[in-house]
Enzyme design. Sequence first.
Site, PDB file in Angstrom:
ATOM      1  N   THR A  46       0.828  -1.181   0.000  1.00 29.50           N
ATOM      2  CA  THR A  46       0.000   0.000   0.000  1.00 29.50           C
ATOM      3  C   THR A  46       0.874   1.247   0.000  1.00 29.50           C
ATOM      4  O   THR A  46       1.988   1.204   0.501  1.00 29.50           O
ATOM      5  CB  THR A  46      -0.879  -0.053   1.263  1.00 29.50           C
ATOM      6  OG1 THR A  46      -1.503  -1.321   1.237  1.00 29.50           O
ATOM      7  CG2 THR A  46      -1.854   1.068   1.338  1.00 29.50           C
ATOM      8  N   SER A  79     -11.449  -3.130   3.430  1.00 31.85           N
ATOM      9  CA  SER A  79     -10.113  -2.520   3.499  1.00 31.85           C
ATOM     10  C   SER A  79      -9.950  -1.769   4.814  1.00 31.85           C
ATOM     11  O   SER A  79     -10.929  -1.518   5.526  1.00 31.85           O
ATOM     12  CB  SER A  79      -9.977  -1.536   2.334  1.00 31.85           C
ATOM     13  OG  SER A  79      -8.791  -0.800   2.436  1.00 31.85           O
ATOM     14  N   SER A  80      -8.717  -1.404   5.128  1.00 29.92           N
ATOM     15  CA  SER A  80      -8.454  -0.498   6.249  1.00 29.92           C
ATOM     16  C   SER A  80      -7.937   0.840   5.745  1.00 29.92           C
ATOM     17  O   SER A  80      -7.598   1.707   6.545  1.00 29.92           O
ATOM     18  CB  SER A  80      -7.392  -1.095   7.169  1.00 29.92           C
ATOM     19  OG  SER A  80      -7.797  -2.339   7.643  1.00 29.92           O
TER      20      SER A  80
HETATM   21  O1  DON Z   1      -6.832  -2.581   1.992  1.00 26.02           O
HETATM   22  C1  DON Z   1      -6.180  -2.891   2.973  1.00 26.02           C
HETATM   23  O2  DON Z   1      -6.513  -2.607   4.108  1.00 26.02           O
HETATM   24  C2  DON Z   1      -4.858  -3.632   2.786  1.00 26.02           C
HETATM   25  N1  DON Z   1      -4.916  -4.392   1.570  1.00 26.02           N
HETATM   26  C3  DON Z   1      -3.734  -2.661   2.823  1.00 26.02           C
HETATM   27  C4  DON Z   1      -2.363  -3.288   2.646  1.00 26.02           C
HETATM   28  C5  DON Z   1      -1.226  -2.477   3.169  1.00 26.02           C
HETATM   29  O3  DON Z   1      -1.402  -1.421   3.702  1.00 26.02           O
HETATM   30  C6  DON Z   1       0.130  -3.090   3.034  1.00 26.02           C
HETATM   31  N2  DON Z   1       1.132  -2.242   3.636  1.00 26.02           N
HETATM   32  N3  DON Z   1       1.952  -2.344   4.417  1.00 26.02           N
END
Ligand code: DON
Length: 576
Positions: A379, A450-451
């Site tokens: 992300t 998602s977060s």
């Molecule tokens: O949408 C979400 O909450 C996760 N797929 C986010 C992934 C993420 O932040 C990876 N980073 N360290």
Amino acid sequence: MLMPKKIHHCVNVILVWISIIFISSYVAGQPGPVKNGHFENGVVVCASAYGAQIGADILKQGGNAYDAAIATQLALAVVYPQAGNIGGGGFMVARNAKGQIQALDFRERAPLKAFRDMYLDSNGAADLHKSQDGVLSVGVPGAVAGIFGMYKYARLPFEKLINPAIELAAKGFKITAAEAALLNRFKKDFERYNDYPVAFVKKTDWQQGDLLIQPELAATLKKIRDQGASGFYQGETAQSLVETVTASGGIIGLKDLDGYQATPRTPVSFDYHGYQIISFPPPSSGGLLLAQMMGMIAPFNIDTMGFLSAKAIHIMVEAERRAYADRAKYMGDPDYFQVPEKELMNQHYLAARMKDFNPQKATPSSAVNAGNVYEHNETTHIAVADNQGNLVSITTTLNGNFGSRVVVKGAGFLLNDEMDDFSAKPGVPNMFGAVGGVANQIEPGKRMLSSMCPTLVLKKGQPYMVVGTPGGTTIPTSVFQTIVDIIDYGKTPGQATEAPKFHHQWLPDQIMLEDGLPVAVTDSLVQMGYALKTVNGIGRTEIILFDQKAGGKASPGKIGMQAAADIRGDDSLAGY
Ligand code: DON
């Protein structure tokens, strides 16, 4: 207790970055990371100096914050392949110069052939390898639809926004030591999931300063430039994606791609101590968690308790614990599950959630369940602001580093492993340790919870802050603490990004925290009954904070902006 696999993994990656960043900066041909700055005309903050510079150049050429955000996002798809993407998805929250707010959902969707128990083996056990790695973990990508959704608010010709990314992909860019280390570390995965040559693998190990050239990605970006979203969702690119995925047993079809649309949403908006916080609604849990956590702590006047004091951390952690318990039960894609948004944000409900808060003691998670809501029935973040009052906050992801590690054959882009954000089985933790149930079960076409939490803060209707971060389930808690650090404790953006973060997500019942808290504080937390798990990095927070008054003699009438790029990685900013 073990750290959830992916958080542990993110932490390790962040550690590699931190240890190498100081020697990797200023390699010839690469802009070095800039961590803090003050600007009057516009600024872009993101995970890469290339991305920030390209966005800032677009602002200088007369583009607005939307133009810059698009150019930066496309550049990150080339120079930040571990998370920047066209094969993933994300969310944008923005405010235009007229004061109108947009929330755009370009989250991946489950393929039409997906079904609830698709990750269960013959014994009914969840096989998380399938939801996290390789072709079955891939959700239908939304990023390109998102880019064209944002482009409605932009003003420059699209080719101006995408050409810098095409050039970087075609001619290559010099990688940093951290990027070299990451590519070397994932070499085996790239080889396992792709039985054809991919740009990320070479015979010998990658070294700092090597050129990463991605000609196939350049060709795909040219198709997007020349044909718009259909250059991705139809024709050769779509065909290659489907062939790549189905050749190894994946289930994405042409119909999934052709049918993908970015969806406008109504943002979560609430007041916190006189500021309007605007963040992303379901299918993200981010905005609701933020509203719940801030609503729960608002009556406690934590500003009187001392910055990062055990007393203040205790209240914030208990709010985090209770909000994440609600996440597991009530949050999912609102097109498939009725999320009781209003009820979850209701002040009386939030006050009741904190009724059993004990100022002396941690509440065990076993004693906390989701509240009773009475229903009527890796992300990366980009923060951009310009001097017209346009603000853009985008969080986009492939999920894990390099997503599924599957590169579309002949098209050179990585596919996400976002399917793992669904609940594979009720109560079974995903790669971030998050649990869920019916609200977030797999259904064809549904978006996984998602977060991600791209956020804006306004003060009396005027721009105040743009903020966001990666970090899986730690995203909402990092954004929460950043806003509190600035609003309640008067910290600068630089201080707020640098401040150690702490995270509680109900289950596992522990506080994950960064180094940097005084021993007296951690000792008090242990005495209150908390299990502490120290980690090396939580999030990579990017912040833009508007000055509160016009710029004085030097620039009368202009409102400046103070920006900070996170010190935990190569994150950088550029503006003018
Ligand atoms: O949408 C979400 O909450 C996760 N797929 C986010 C992934 C993420 O932040 C990876 N980073 N360290």
